[in-house]
Enzyme design. Structure first.
Site, PDB file in Angstrom:
ATOM      1  N   HIS A  67       0.815  -1.208   0.000  1.00  0.00           N
ATOM      2  CA  HIS A  67       0.000   0.000   0.000  1.00  0.00           C
ATOM      3  C   HIS A  67       0.854   1.266   0.000  1.00  0.00           C
ATOM      4  CE1 HIS A  67      -3.222   2.643   1.936  1.00  0.00           C
ATOM      5  NE2 HIS A  67      -3.833   2.148   0.887  1.00  0.00           N
ATOM      6  N   LYS A  80       3.103   4.446  -1.129  1.00  0.00           N
ATOM      7  CA  LYS A  80       3.133   5.392  -2.235  1.00  0.00           C
ATOM      8  C   LYS A  80       4.392   6.231  -2.087  1.00  0.00           C
ATOM      9  CE  LYS A  80      -1.531   4.799  -1.504  1.00  0.00           C
ATOM     10  NZ  LYS A  80      -2.209   4.287  -0.308  1.00  0.00           N
ATOM     11  N   ASP A  95      17.159  10.079  -7.937  1.00  0.00           N
ATOM     12  CA  ASP A  95      18.612  10.246  -7.796  1.00  0.00           C
ATOM     13  C   ASP A  95      19.106  10.094  -6.355  1.00  0.00           C
ATOM     14  OD1 ASP A  95      18.766  10.702 -10.527  1.00  0.00           O
ATOM     15  OD2 ASP A  95      18.682  12.887 -10.322  1.00  0.00           O
ATOM     16  N   HIS A 125      -9.003  11.495   2.453  1.00  0.00           N
ATOM     17  CA  HIS A 125      -8.175  10.297   2.263  1.00  0.00           C
ATOM     18  C   HIS A 125      -6.813  10.436   2.929  1.00  0.00           C
ATOM     19  CE1 HIS A 125      -5.899   7.255  -0.257  1.00  0.00           C
ATOM     20  NE2 HIS A 125      -6.976   6.567   0.058  1.00  0.00           N
ATOM     21  N   LYS A 128      -3.717  10.551   5.569  1.00  0.00           N
ATOM     22  CA  LYS A 128      -3.298   9.816   6.748  1.00  0.00           C
ATOM     23  C   LYS A 128      -2.278  10.706   7.465  1.00  0.00           C
ATOM     24  CE  LYS A 128      -3.752   6.817   3.034  1.00  0.00           C
ATOM     25  NZ  LYS A 128      -5.129   6.463   3.124  1.00  0.00           N
ATOM     26  N   ASP A 154       1.215  17.227  19.673  1.00  0.00           N
ATOM     27  CA  ASP A 154       1.593  18.518  20.257  1.00  0.00           C
ATOM     28  C   ASP A 154       2.001  19.487  19.145  1.00  0.00           C
ATOM     29  OD1 ASP A 154       1.067  17.345  22.706  1.00  0.00           O
ATOM     30  OD2 ASP A 154       3.145  16.728  23.015  1.00  0.00           O
TER      31      ASP A 154
END
Length: 501
Positions: A231, A233, A238, A419, A421, A426
């Site tokens: 999952h 991404k 370089d 969508h 995450k 703090d």
């Protein structure tokens, strides 16, 4: 005297014995599988459920058990060792980038970042710069620009790639660099890209792009590993620049699909030493998928300017450029994703804001949230109002009520599909990446978050989330009327399947 044997037909054909033999085989295999579940299923509750199902309805439960019950991904670490036998330098570099020895970990956590790094047994990286990429346009503009700037190599890994307008822009950018002599390698998840056309992939391969699916079913041991996903991404260029976040490659992530528009998501662009650690995550996945090395990869390492002493990292002061690559997955020997979130929650002293599209936490994280709330921390969660995965969406309503009972408010985003995450601890730590707050991300998916303790960056994340909460409504206040019976029934059923959602 009558012979009773004369009434018995002893001429039984093999075909007549086939069905009883098959039934005996299925029931025997079900009993063996039931014992297997007692030894290997992660929780006692799940083991009991599998045993009951295997014994009572083996014809349905048996195939489901071997497809969905496993929580440990076999062969991943062995693939890295296999490649390492021929490319020891690369594997040594990966271990250096992603793992720390026990003696190098802080005995007392000096900061929230140190605590996360310690439980993950991974080093803190210094000397980094970060740019917050809010929503699809910023992400795709940065990604295409990074690809176009590549001089030596491009590494890309995505869960979903679409054969649509933005998907073809992505393919064109990779093809252009491959034809210019740049090494271009692409990983995609076999399940996430189930609908990706062969023509799309063939166009990339014909242009010189090295393309591999993250096939979780390699080898006989893994033949039925259909429940695991890559999952992650990520993009690495370089060995100097990278992007990590929650967006896949497709028009819906730009908000161009009306039912999912606008699409709310977040990624981070990274320049500096952390990119080698993100590169190491890609290398491990590539070793599994291709059983090959990355000869062009830049692993140059300067310990004086890369890894600080964890004892010197503090939440106080204007910390800048510090981060950790939080790579977790079902090949881990311990539940490192749960440990990562629990460490971040435990580090919170004033506020803990969590944004996630899927709310299916396990018991350990519910307890950690309850403890944070009891300490007086401002704990709140942000989830979507729009559903892209109905089973997970329905299960989330159950956990809304669980959280209401411990006084943790849940807000539902009202301005489109949420969508992202993201976790804010703090004013000192932000975590952004692909890891959802659900059982699939915690136990079944290969995931990547980056934990950042750069004060100016964290303040931008706080402002972003503050705006998101302004565009949300409190959805789990105590005393609210119950939902219709059919919605409650769907929620209860969805919750039963939460371990595999």
């Amino acid at each position: 005297m009558i012979d009773p044997l004369q009434y018995l037909d002893l001429d039984v054909s093999p075909e007549a014995l086939l069905i009883p033999a098959a039934l005996l085989f299925i029931h025997s295999l079900a009993v063996v599988s039931a014992f297997h579940s007692l030894l290997h299923v992660r929780t006692s509750q799940a083991a009991i459920a599998w045993v009951v199902g295997l014994v009572t309805i083996p014809y349905v439960t048996l195939p489901l058990y071997w497809m969905f019950s496993r929580h440990r991904f076999e062969g991943y670490r062995e693939a890295i060792r296999e490649v390492g036998d021929q490319h020891q330098h690369s594997v040594t570099a990966i271990r250096r980038e992603l793992f720390t020895e026990q003696a190098d970990r802080p005995t007392l956590s000096a900061s929230s970042l140190s605590l996360v790094a310690s439980v993950l047994e991974t080093p803190i990286s210094a000397g980094n710069e970060f740019r917050l990429l809010i929503d699809g346009k910023a992400f795709f503009d940065a990604m295409l620009m990074q690809i176009q700037s590549a001089e030596r190599y491009v590494y890309a890994s995505f869960y979903i790639i679409r054969d649509d307008q933005i998907g073809n822009q992505f393919a064109d950018a990779l093809i252009q660099r491959a034809r210019a002599g740049v090494t271009v390698r692409l990983l995609y998840d076999e399940v996430g890209c189930l609908r990706l056309s062969n023509g799309y992939l063939r166009r990339l391969v014909d242009a010189g792009v090295d393309v591999h699916s993250f096939n979780t079913r390699q080898g006989w041991v893994n033949r039925f590993q259909v429940n695991f996903r890559n999952h992650r991404k990520l993009l690495v260029v370089d060995g100097k620049r990278a992007i990590v976040g929650g967006l896949n490659v497709g028009d819906e992530y730009l908000g161009d699909v009306p039912s999912m528009s606008p699409w709310r998501d977040t990624s981070v662009e990274v320049v500096g030493n952390l990119t080698r650690k993100i590169q190491a995550v890609f290398a491990g996945d590539y070793y599994w998928a291709a059983r090959s090395n990355l000869p062009e990869a830049d692993w140059q390492w300067d310990p004086d300017h890369d890894v600080p002493d964890p004892q010197d990292v503090s939440d106080a002061g204007d910390t800048q450029g510090l981060a950790v690559a939080c790579a977790t997955g079902p090949a881990d020997h311990r539940p490192r994703a749960v440990m990562m979130f629990a460490a971040a929650i435990g580090a919170a002293k004033e506020r803990l804001w969590i944004s996630t599209p899927y709310l299916v936490p396990d018991d350990a994280l519910l307890v950690a949230l309850a403890m944070a709330k009891s300490r007086g921390v401002d704990v709140r969660l942000l989830i979507p109002t729009v559903a892209d995965q109905w089973a997970v969406y329905l299960a989330g309503f159950y956990y809304e009520r669980e959280l209401a009972e411990i006084g943790v408010p849940v807000f539902r985003y009202t301005e489109g599909m949420l969508h992202q995450k993201c976790v804010l601890v703090d004013d000192s730590l932000a975590l952004i990446g692909s890891t959802n707050f659900d059982n699939r991300s915690l136990y079944l998916n290969f995931e990547l978050l980056i934990a950042i303790a750069d004060r100016p960056f964290v303040s931008k994340v706080a402002a972003m989330l503050d705006q998101d909460f302004d565009n949300a409504k409190h959805s789990n206040q105590s005393g609210r009327p119950l939902r219709p019976w059919f919605a409650r029934a769907g929620t209860a059923v969805a919750r039963l399947f939460s371990p595999v959602l």
